[in-house]
Design an enzyme around this catalytic site. Sequence first.
Site, PDB file in Angstrom:
ATOM      1  N   LYS A  54       0.849  -1.195   0.000  1.00 32.00           N
ATOM      2  CA  LYS A  54       0.000   0.000   0.000  1.00 32.00           C
ATOM      3  C   LYS A  54       0.882   1.241   0.000  1.00 32.00           C
ATOM      4  O   LYS A  54       1.773   1.387   0.838  1.00 32.00           O
ATOM      5  CB  LYS A  54      -0.900  -0.023   1.249  1.00 32.00           C
ATOM      6  CG  LYS A  54      -1.951   1.063   1.272  1.00 32.00           C
ATOM      7  CD  LYS A  54      -2.840   0.900   2.495  1.00 32.00           C
ATOM      8  CE  LYS A  54      -3.908   1.982   2.540  1.00 32.00           C
ATOM      9  NZ  LYS A  54      -4.749   1.883   3.741  1.00 32.00           N
ATOM     10  N   HIS A 108      -0.309   4.435   0.135  1.00 32.20           N
ATOM     11  CA  HIS A 108      -0.969   5.627   0.689  1.00 32.20           C
ATOM     12  C   HIS A 108      -1.456   5.286   2.103  1.00 32.20           C
ATOM     13  O   HIS A 108      -1.358   4.135   2.539  1.00 32.20           O
ATOM     14  CB  HIS A 108      -2.153   6.042  -0.199  1.00 32.20           C
ATOM     15  CG  HIS A 108      -3.208   4.977  -0.330  1.00 32.20           C
ATOM     16  ND1 HIS A 108      -3.087   3.910  -1.189  1.00 32.20           N
ATOM     17  CD2 HIS A 108      -4.383   4.802   0.313  1.00 32.20           C
ATOM     18  CE1 HIS A 108      -4.146   3.134  -1.096  1.00 32.20           C
ATOM     19  NE2 HIS A 108      -4.948   3.643  -0.190  1.00 32.20           N
TER      20      HIS A 108
END
Length: 217
Positions: free
Chosen positions: A102, A104
């Site tokens: 991921k 963000h």
Amino acid sequence: MTYKEEFIKFMVECGVLTFGDFTLKSGRKAPYFVNTGNYKTGKQLAKLGEYYAQCIKENGIQVETLFGPAYKGIPLATATSIALANLHNIDVNYCFDRKEVKDHGEGGIIVGKKLVDGEKVVIIEDVITAGTAIRQVLPLLKSVADVNITGMVISVDRMEKGKGELSAVQEVKQEFDITIYPIVTINDIIKAIQDGIIGGQEYLEKMIEYRKTYGVQ
């Protein structure tokens, strides 16, 4: 019945353990097949978690966090953590990996418990065939923290030779010094047929012959 016998019966009732003539990925002709993809209801998953929890309890495995490799390991680790809390009053953490990092928010590749150095981690998986999954998982876990892998729990140990004379379970122990704890082994399944716990008597001779040909101690 013992919990192992109950688990074998449970696998048959769920259509996970079947008997017949199967060609495995290795090319071997086997008289039985284990397909954990056939678990599909909430009740089945809850019961499955109970068997994994019982295996951890019975073997006295030291654990602080359960890790379920994506994707099949995710519901297994979750169900096992719930069963440990509800049935054995053992409250452990759980986590799993993302297939893609991921980039963000909080970022990272691990969802759930944030691992720290020295943490006692048990890997929860369905089956182990060639040990490929654990060879992928270990570098991933070690890249996050220097965790202590105290074991790996699987549904069934086929006790079958891999590329050499050792089984995948034995190879993992030899290569990584990680003990794999199966809920049941192929020997347990053969005995369950012999004792009339489950059907499959017509395949018993083939089961024993297959074990003699490809099995390890």
